[in-house]
Design an enzyme around this catalytic site. Structure first.
Site, mmCIF file in Angstrom:
data_model
loop_
_atom_site.group_PDB
_atom_site.id
_atom_site.type_symbol
_atom_site.label_atom_id
_atom_site.label_comp_id
_atom_site.label_asym_id
_atom_site.label_seq_id
_atom_site.Cartn_x
_atom_site.Cartn_y
_atom_site.Cartn_z
ATOM 1 N N ARG A 296 0.832 -1.133 -0.010
ATOM 2 C CA ARG A 296 -0.016 0.063 0.166
ATOM 3 C C ARG A 296 1.285 1.412 -0.181
ATOM 4 O O ARG A 296 1.293 0.943 0.824
ATOM 5 C CB ARG A 296 -0.946 0.222 1.116
ATOM 6 C CG ARG A 296 -1.671 0.999 1.133
ATOM 7 C CD ARG A 296 -2.621 1.029 2.238
ATOM 8 N NE ARG A 296 -3.079 1.108 3.114
ATOM 9 C CZ ARG A 296 -3.685 1.456 4.730
ATOM 10 N NH1 ARG A 296 -5.572 1.719 3.732
ATOM 11 N NH2 ARG A 296 -3.727 0.943 5.775
ATOM 12 N N GLU B 203 -13.028 4.942 0.893
ATOM 13 C CA GLU B 203 -13.173 5.582 2.011
ATOM 14 C C GLU B 203 -13.026 7.096 1.890
ATOM 15 O O GLU B 203 -12.740 7.288 3.047
ATOM 16 C CB GLU B 203 -11.806 4.425 2.412
ATOM 17 C CG GLU B 203 -10.466 5.173 2.573
ATOM 18 C CD GLU B 203 -9.164 4.775 2.561
ATOM 19 O OE1 GLU B 203 -9.169 3.716 3.460
ATOM 20 O OE2 GLU B 203 -7.718 5.375 1.948
ATOM 21 N N ASP C 42 -11.878 5.358 8.491
ATOM 22 C CA ASP C 42 -11.165 6.538 7.528
ATOM 23 C C ASP C 42 -12.541 7.109 6.683
ATOM 24 O O ASP C 42 -13.092 8.318 6.406
ATOM 25 C CB ASP C 42 -10.276 6.047 6.232
ATOM 26 C CG ASP C 42 -8.936 7.036 6.486
ATOM 27 O OD1 ASP C 42 -8.963 8.025 7.363
ATOM 28 O OD2 ASP C 42 -8.127 5.338 6.494
ATOM 29 N N ASP D 229 -5.151 2.708 14.347
ATOM 30 C CA ASP D 229 -3.833 3.322 13.231
ATOM 31 C C ASP D 229 -4.271 4.721 13.289
ATOM 32 O O ASP D 229 -5.532 5.268 13.826
ATOM 33 C CB ASP D 229 -3.647 2.947 11.809
ATOM 34 C CG ASP D 229 -4.635 2.195 11.287
ATOM 35 O OD1 ASP D 229 -6.074 3.700 11.625
ATOM 36 O OD2 ASP D 229 -5.117 2.206 10.288
#
Length: 703
Positions: free
Chosen positions: A322, A414, A442, A613
């Site tokens: 990613r 997201e 998100d 995160d």
């Protein structure tokens, strides 16, 4: 304390490149590929000349759209579908189409199973995740709450062991049933005995024998493998009627090696460490030594699994990487105008260059047997930004001499503008897309920021039951199916964030394959093994065929903003919500700023460990910022919550020798960063936390 030295910057084709990055590329990456550095850097500079201005322009579009939405709310006018189409936030639906992606590995296209996401800066975690393709069901049951009770500490607990064996054989009865009798009825002393007794294994959807070795029998069900280990010399096998010592499940089919939300990479030093681990994976020589039980253990990538008759199965997850999104820049490279370079462009170039080791077969193992590079691209806003990524990947392929669409893309759904225009986003990358995935966390942060001025948001815990969430999750699957992703790409679902609560996961996460998702995120290799059981219970591709006949939900529920209409909170309710958010912010930020840890199991306000995160941070900080804006809470309320929760977080981390207390320490950079995320939250681009986190982490690294 001494300041971290400022890296020397070197000229490379007109770019100013930090010496650590230039040295890594020129000494460790390019020589093994036979690529001449001068030409490579010239190509990199040309890509930046072409794409950096476009990147900046796209970010300007984001800001302009947000300004128009804010002004509309402030004028008391509806921000409805008609208005969003008028300003270009919503684009016309594309004509029906089918994606044209080719050369996709089976793990992505035709198999359904768990997916791990792992911070790329932690080599040990990386290796654990890559090796999580196969996992012991006995171990997963024994050490978690997936079965009632827990093992008695102090050595092997035979009572727990019998409970585990019984549960594993119940699973076998369900996934690969015998026509007559139960797995617990089988007797024997060897693989040959077991195979002879399994000639009546159910073949009508119940599985089949596909291979064996001298110690195991290999079965396949719903495309996933189950390995039954027979070993009379093993303590467990010695007590089993059929000599079964373990049941190994094919678990994490794919793993995302994350350069984004789960890492704290803020400068050239950090980026080189991240790229070096990706290089180790692609070359197959990544290793990590650590102490365990008083001994030094070295972890490496697992080899492939070889069975009789020449059957070979991958021993590792198929690896994605990613990259970061379009927003962030990096001081590892400075452009001709002196500004930091877009970090996502650097990620695309460097991770793809490193992947040449795999594409050319230069590593110890093969990652993609189909000859593809898999890059997940997060936080894109709408189809134009997806088209930008497509063009960027074209340019990287040209730089590296790769066939068009060798670099595949996973699109994270997201951000609100991507959700609302998902079909057009997929169309923009239709010949390289291999992945769409809902990112609830998100997505919730962007929902709040986009509609920041609509009114006070409902409490965070109520978001999951709001109208837009169901529409978001349903639309993602149905639009993906309408675009032909089934059999060609992954349709994914989000993370189970509580690694210690496997019993709850087993009850709830089966909803993901039932919803038609052929992958979903899990927080650990153990969770991957347990979640794999869900893909034996549910034939995902059959579910996709059923769901494909259903209509795509309209935009109205998706655009329903989760504001609390006519609701008056008590002071106790406000305090509880602020405390919950403030504790989550502080618990995560203190590790990010002071220790450079981008993802870890952080105790929540109830002392339950949750994987945190930047996505969870975005929600909490935006939520408090929203309540401040609309007068639900005052500045004094928020500061009081931060003060209370700083003391709590300090106590939760009391046993960490590296921890720096925040309570009563206003000089703490972590404390300052946490407050800035709230009090400057409205002005942060799209409500993202990265700019502030990076700024404070750089200050922390400098002392």
């Amino acid at each position: 304390m001494t300041a971290t030295p400022v890296p020397v910057m070197l000229d490379r084709a007109g770019l100013s490149v930090a010496a650590p990055l230039a040295g890594f590329i020129e000494e460790r990456v390019l020589p093994g590929l036979g690529i001449e550095p001068g030409g490579w850097w010239q190509g990199v500079a040309a890509i930046y000349d072409a794409f950096a201005p476009q990147n900046r322009a796209l970010l300007g579009v984001r800001d302009a759209l947000q300004a128009q939405i804010d002004a509309r709310y402030q004028a008391g006018e509806p921000v409805d579908e008609a208005f969003l189409r008028e300003i270009g936030y919503l684009v016309p639906e594309p004509a029906p189409f089918t994606i044209g992606t080719e050369n996709v590995d089976a793990e992505v296209a035709t198999m359904a199973g768990p997916q791990l996401v792992v911070p790329i800066l932690n080599a040990r975690f990386l290796l654990n995740a890559a090796n999580a393709r196969w996992g012991s069901l006995y171990d997963a049951f024994y050490g978690t709450d997936a079965l009632p009770g827990m093992a008695v500490p102090g050595g092997y607990d035979p009572v727990r062991g019998r409970q585990v064996v019984a549960a594993a054989k119940t699973f076998l009865d369900e996934a690969v049933p015998l026509i007559q009798g139960k797995w617990d009825d089988l007797k024997g002393d060897s693989v040959a005995d077991l195979a002879a007794n399994l000639t009546v294994l159910g073949r009508d959807g119940g599985g089949e024998i596909v291979g064996r070795s001298n110690r195991s029998l290999l079965l396949r069900h719903h495309g996933l493998h189950i390995e039954v280990v027979v070993d009379r010399d093993h303590p467990i096998g010695r007590e089993d009627r059929a000599g079964i010592a373990d049941v190994i499940l094919e678990s994490a089919l794919t793993t995302i090696c994350d350069l984004e939300d789960s890492v704290a990479a803020v400068d050239a030093e950090d980026k080189v460490a991240a790229y070096a681990n990706w290089l180790g994976l692609m070359k197959g020589d990544l290793a990590e030594a650590f102490e365990k039980g008083g001994k030094t253990v070295t972890r490496r990538l697992n080899p492939d699994r070889v069975y009789d008759d020449g059957l070979v199965l991958p021993g590792r997850s198929l690896l994605f990487v990613r990259n970061v999104g379009h927003l962030m820049t990096t001081p590892a490279i400075r452009l001709a105008d002196g500004g930091d370079a877009p970090e996502g462009i650097l990620d695309a170039i460097v991770t793809s260059t490193i992947a040449l080791y795999d594409l050319r077969g230069l590593g110890t193992f093969r990652n993609s047997r189909a000859g593809s590079v898999y890059i997940v691209k997060p936080k894109m806003h709408g189809p134009t930004e997806c088209g930008f990524t497509n063009a960027l990947f074209d340019a990287v392929e040209d730089l590296l001499g790769l066939t068009r669409h060798t670099i595949k893309v996973g699109v994270m759904d997201e951000e609100r503008r991507t959700s609302a225009n998902l079909a057009a986003c997929i169309a923009a990358v239709k010949d390289r897309i291999v992945f769409i995935n809902t990112g609830f966390l998100d997505r919730t942060g962007d929902e709040m920021h986009t509609a920041m001025r609509a009114g006070p948001m409902i409490p965070k815990a109520e978001m999951k039951s709001s109208d837009w969430i169901k529409a978001y999750e349903d639309r993602n699957v149905r639009i993906g199916l309408a675009a032909g992703l089934s059999g060609k790409a992954q349709i994914g679902k989000g993370m189970w964030a509580a690694p210690d609560r496997m019993a709850d996961m087993m009850v709830q996460k089966i909803g993901h394959p039932m919803a038609g998702a052929n992958t979903a995120w899990v927080p650990s290799p153990t969770a991957a093994t347990l979640h794999a059981m869900h893909y034996h219970k549910v034939d995902v591709f059959a579910r996709q065929r059923e769901i494909a006949r259903e209509a795509v939900p309209g935009l109205t529920p998706l655009l329903t903003v989760p504001v609390a209409v006519g609701r008056n909170w008590t002071p106790e309710e406000v305090r509880a919500e602020l405390d919950n958010n403030a504790q989550g912010i502080l618990g995560y930020v203190v590790r990010w700023i002071d220790q450079g840890v981008g993802c870890s199991k952080v105790p929540d306000i109830h002392d339950i460990g949750l994987m945190e995160d930047r996505a969870t941070l975005r929600i909490s900080s935006q939520h408090i910022a929203n309540w401040l804006l609309h007068g639900v809470a005052t500045t004094e309320d928020v500061d009081a919550a931060f003060a209370r929760m700083a003391a709590k977080v300090d106590a939760q981390n009391a046993d960490d020798p590296l921890y720096r207390p925040m309570s009563g320490h206003p000089e703490s950079l972590a404390w300052q960063a946490a407050r800035a995320l709230v009090f400057e939250g409205i002005s942060q681009p799209n409500g993202y936390t990265e700019p502030l986190l990076h700024a404070y982490r750089l200050r922390a690294k400098a002392v």
